[in-house]
Design an enzyme around this catalytic site. Structure first.
Site, PDB file in Angstrom:
ATOM      1  N   ASN A 219      10.916   6.681   2.495  1.00  0.00           N
ATOM      2  CA  ASN A 219      10.993   7.291   1.171  1.00  0.00           C
ATOM      3  C   ASN A 219      10.392   8.691   1.235  1.00  0.00           C
ATOM      4  O   ASN A 219       9.794   9.062   2.252  1.00  0.00           O
ATOM      5  CB  ASN A 219      10.285   6.402   0.135  1.00  0.00           C
ATOM      6  CG  ASN A 219       8.838   6.156   0.496  1.00  0.00           C
ATOM      7  OD1 ASN A 219       8.008   7.063   0.455  1.00  0.00           O
ATOM      8  ND2 ASN A 219       8.514   4.918   0.866  1.00  0.00           N
ATOM      9  N   LYS A 300      20.460   2.335  19.948  1.00  0.00           N
ATOM     10  CA  LYS A 300      21.063   3.043  18.828  1.00  0.00           C
ATOM     11  C   LYS A 300      22.452   2.497  18.537  1.00  0.00           C
ATOM     12  O   LYS A 300      23.297   2.384  19.438  1.00  0.00           O
ATOM     13  CB  LYS A 300      21.148   4.539  19.125  1.00  0.00           C
ATOM     14  CG  LYS A 300      21.751   5.337  17.973  1.00  0.00           C
ATOM     15  CD  LYS A 300      21.853   6.818  18.304  1.00  0.00           C
ATOM     16  CE  LYS A 300      22.536   7.563  17.165  1.00  0.00           C
ATOM     17  NZ  LYS A 300      22.678   9.006  17.466  1.00  0.00           N
ATOM     18  N   PRO A 318       6.215  -8.219   2.390  1.00  0.00           N
ATOM     19  CA  PRO A 318       5.225  -8.851   1.505  1.00  0.00           C
ATOM     20  C   PRO A 318       4.601  -7.826   0.555  1.00  0.00           C
ATOM     21  O   PRO A 318       4.448  -6.652   0.893  1.00  0.00           O
ATOM     22  CB  PRO A 318       4.183  -9.396   2.488  1.00  0.00           C
ATOM     23  CG  PRO A 318       4.902  -9.546   3.781  1.00  0.00           C
ATOM     24  CD  PRO A 318       5.923  -8.451   3.820  1.00  0.00           C
ATOM     25  N   ASP A 319       4.250  -8.284  -0.631  1.00  0.00           N
ATOM     26  CA  ASP A 319       3.619  -7.425  -1.636  1.00  0.00           C
ATOM     27  C   ASP A 319       2.167  -7.171  -1.210  1.00  0.00           C
ATOM     28  O   ASP A 319       1.299  -8.025  -1.382  1.00  0.00           O
ATOM     29  CB  ASP A 319       3.677  -8.117  -3.000  1.00  0.00           C
ATOM     30  CG  ASP A 319       3.241  -7.201  -4.141  1.00  0.00           C
ATOM     31  OD1 ASP A 319       2.372  -6.345  -3.911  1.00  0.00           O
ATOM     32  OD2 ASP A 319       3.763  -7.354  -5.253  1.00  0.00           O
ATOM     33  N   LEU A 320       1.901  -5.988  -0.651  1.00  0.00           N
ATOM     34  CA  LEU A 320       0.571  -5.704  -0.109  1.00  0.00           C
ATOM     35  C   LEU A 320      -0.493  -5.674  -1.201  1.00  0.00           C
ATOM     36  O   LEU A 320      -1.603  -6.178  -1.018  1.00  0.00           O
ATOM     37  CB  LEU A 320       0.581  -4.376   0.647  1.00  0.00           C
ATOM     38  CG  LEU A 320       1.580  -4.220   1.800  1.00  0.00           C
ATOM     39  CD1 LEU A 320       1.231  -2.997   2.639  1.00  0.00           C
ATOM     40  CD2 LEU A 320       1.623  -5.463   2.671  1.00  0.00           C
ATOM     41  N   LEU A 321      -0.171  -5.076  -2.348  1.00  0.00           N
ATOM     42  CA  LEU A 321      -1.144  -4.988  -3.439  1.00  0.00           C
ATOM     43  C   LEU A 321      -1.504  -6.379  -3.947  1.00  0.00           C
ATOM     44  O   LEU A 321      -2.689  -6.707  -4.098  1.00  0.00           O
ATOM     45  CB  LEU A 321      -0.578  -4.125  -4.567  1.00  0.00           C
ATOM     46  CG  LEU A 321      -1.419  -4.042  -5.846  1.00  0.00           C
ATOM     47  CD1 LEU A 321      -2.826  -3.522  -5.555  1.00  0.00           C
ATOM     48  CD2 LEU A 321      -0.716  -3.163  -6.877  1.00  0.00           C
ATOM     49  N   PHE A 337      -0.653   1.605  -7.776  1.00  0.00           N
ATOM     50  CA  PHE A 337       0.226   2.711  -8.180  1.00  0.00           C
ATOM     51  C   PHE A 337       1.643   2.185  -8.334  1.00  0.00           C
ATOM     52  O   PHE A 337       2.063   1.274  -7.611  1.00  0.00           O
ATOM     53  CB  PHE A 337       0.215   3.824  -7.133  1.00  0.00           C
ATOM     54  CG  PHE A 337      -0.995   4.716  -7.187  1.00  0.00           C
ATOM     55  CD1 PHE A 337      -0.900   6.016  -7.660  1.00  0.00           C
ATOM     56  CD2 PHE A 337      -2.234   4.249  -6.776  1.00  0.00           C
ATOM     57  CE1 PHE A 337      -2.010   6.840  -7.709  1.00  0.00           C
ATOM     58  CE2 PHE A 337      -3.358   5.059  -6.823  1.00  0.00           C
ATOM     59  CZ  PHE A 337      -3.244   6.366  -7.286  1.00  0.00           C
ATOM     60  N   LYS A 351       4.825  -4.747 -14.343  1.00  0.00           N
ATOM     61  CA  LYS A 351       4.233  -4.732 -13.002  1.00  0.00           C
ATOM     62  C   LYS A 351       2.741  -5.021 -13.064  1.00  0.00           C
ATOM     63  O   LYS A 351       2.206  -5.748 -12.209  1.00  0.00           O
ATOM     64  CB  LYS A 351       4.503  -3.377 -12.344  1.00  0.00           C
ATOM     65  CG  LYS A 351       4.034  -3.287 -10.906  1.00  0.00           C
ATOM     66  CD  LYS A 351       4.592  -2.065 -10.200  1.00  0.00           C
ATOM     67  CE  LYS A 351       6.068  -2.218  -9.902  1.00  0.00           C
ATOM     68  NZ  LYS A 351       6.581  -1.136  -9.017  1.00  0.00           N
TER      69      LYS A 351
END
Length: 423
Positions: A219, A300, A318-321, A337, A351
């Site tokens: 991103n 490649k 996995p949802d780290l937070l 965040f 959220k």
């Protein structure tokens, strides 16, 4: 706190330069201050006059550069050290030599630079530079400890590296880019040291998930928000662990931080779990990929096979937070965040309810001047103590200080209540 994108614009900055070879870096800094709109005046100590041109500093600052001979000039209507001290909104002493440190701490007003410092009531950013043996000398250490206790002083410890004397060790002046950041921080938040004795764990930047050796899912995050949050905490006295993906920020902004570079979400998760128990608070500013390949290609992929490969073989990250929230110590406060587009507040509420963190900052990524890679940001801060607080557009360093203050309040709410002592 000021809400402008650049807190240095229009502010009066007095730069005091003492006798260390690191003084040769100050013209670059003075030029950068002027380019950002600051009003700058310079003072050279007698030793610094031999190292830096007063003419060059005057030209770069667009103001006269004062030297020792100006102290009692008939051209000055008032004592020069008093006029300079009263003019300044913030002072930078860089480099600070052992001699200037001793004069300041012991109140010896025998030079223009020393008398200006002693007369000054503005906040002062201090950046020592000297030979490592001098820096380790008992008298210098004693003077430095004394200075660290002064309320209006923000001390920046020298770093380690190759010194001008060819010695490798402590004594290297903080990078000019970090000095700029410290000046901005003082103008935004003062010289507060309210995070002293606390440890903050911060995640920053993007993660990258390989599709094959030549392609990845990532991103546009530069890591700017997380790194500034980490530096703001460090400047307020915290010990900071920064777990970061590939960054696009000035490397000088990492000075003084304990950095743990990673690439993938799995590497970030492992580093965070390893460091979490030692932290008083956590700030999850990283932009973590939502999916990764269950088995990345070893070679490649040909362009013709790429579309077919993209349609399958992915698994959720996995949802780290949420994982950190589940395993945190009872007194640990956590700030999350959320980068959003569209209806930011509505998405943030959902959220925040799912994540279980103490605070959630949600910011738009579809507005000019906010989000990934921008100098400023805006959004909503959600939390039990804060409710839903709108944070108007401001520079990311100013925002970092706002978030740190809210996180300190959240940590205080989670602190265990001590039973009263028996009478």
């Amino acid at each position: 706190m000021r809400s402008e994108a650049d807190a240095l614009a229009g502010r009066r900055v007095l730069v005091l330069i003492s006798g260390s070879i690191a003084a040769v870096k100050l013209p670059q800094l003075v030029s950068a201050l002027v380019q950002r709109g600051a009003l700058v005046r310079c003072v050279l100590s007698p030793a610094a006059e031999r190292l830096v041109s007063a003419v060059a500093l005057a030209s770069l600052s667009r103001s006269p550069c004062h030297i020792e001979a100006d102290q009692w000039s008939h051209r000055e209507a008032r004592p020069l050290h008093i006029a300079l001290a009263e003019w300044a909104e913030v002072v930078l002493v860089a480099p600070l030599s052992a001699s200037s440190l001793a004069r300041w701490v012991h109140g010896m007003a025998d030079t223009l630079l020393a008398s200006t410092l002693i007369a000054c009531e503005a906040p002062v950013v201090v950046a020592p530079a000297m030979n490592s043996a001098m820096w380790a000398a008992p008298a210098v250490r004693r003077n430095w400890r004394e200075l660290q206790g002064w309320e209006r002083v923000l001390p920046l410890e020298p770093g380690s590296g190759l010194l001008a004397c060819d010695r490798v060790g402590d004594g290297r002046m903080a990078d000019p880019a970090l000095l700029l950041l410290a000046l901005e921080s003082v103008l935004v938040a003062g010289c507060r040291r309210d995070w002293r004795g606390r440890r903050l764990l911060v995640s920053a930047g993007p993660t990258r998930e390989a599709l094959d050796p030549a392609r990845c899912l990532t991103n546009p995050s530069t890591g700017r928000m997380g790194v500034l949050l980490a530096q703001a905490a460090r400047l307020r006295g915290s010990t900071v662990d920064l777990v970061h993906g590939p960054l696009a920020v000035d490397p000088a902004w990492l000075e003084g931080l304990q950095c743990h570079p990673v690439v993938t979400a799995a590497e970030m998760e492992a580093a965070l779990l390893r460091l979490q128990d030692g932290a008083d608070a956590v700030a999850m500013a990283a932009a973590v990929a939502d999916h990764r390949r269950s088995s990345p290609e070893q070679g490649k992929l040909p362009k013709e096979a790429l579309e077919a490969s993209l349609s399958s073989g992915w698994e959720p990250v996995p949802d780290l937070l949420a994982g950190l929230v589940r395993r945190r110590p009872p007194a640990q406060a956590i700030l999350g965040f959320a980068a959003q587009s569209g209806e930011v507040l509505q998405e943030a509420r959902a959220k925040f309810a799912r994540k279980g963190c103490d605070l959630l900052f949600a910011n738009p990524i579809d507005r000019p001047g906010a989000g990934f890679g921008s100098a400023g940001n805006e959004g909503w801060l959600l939390g039990p103590g804060t409710g839903e607080r709108r944070l108007e557009p401001m520079g990311k360093l100013a925002l970092a200080h706002r978030l740190l203050s809210a996180l300190a309040e959240a940590a205080a709410l989670r602190a265990p209540v001590r039973a009263p002592a028996d009478p």
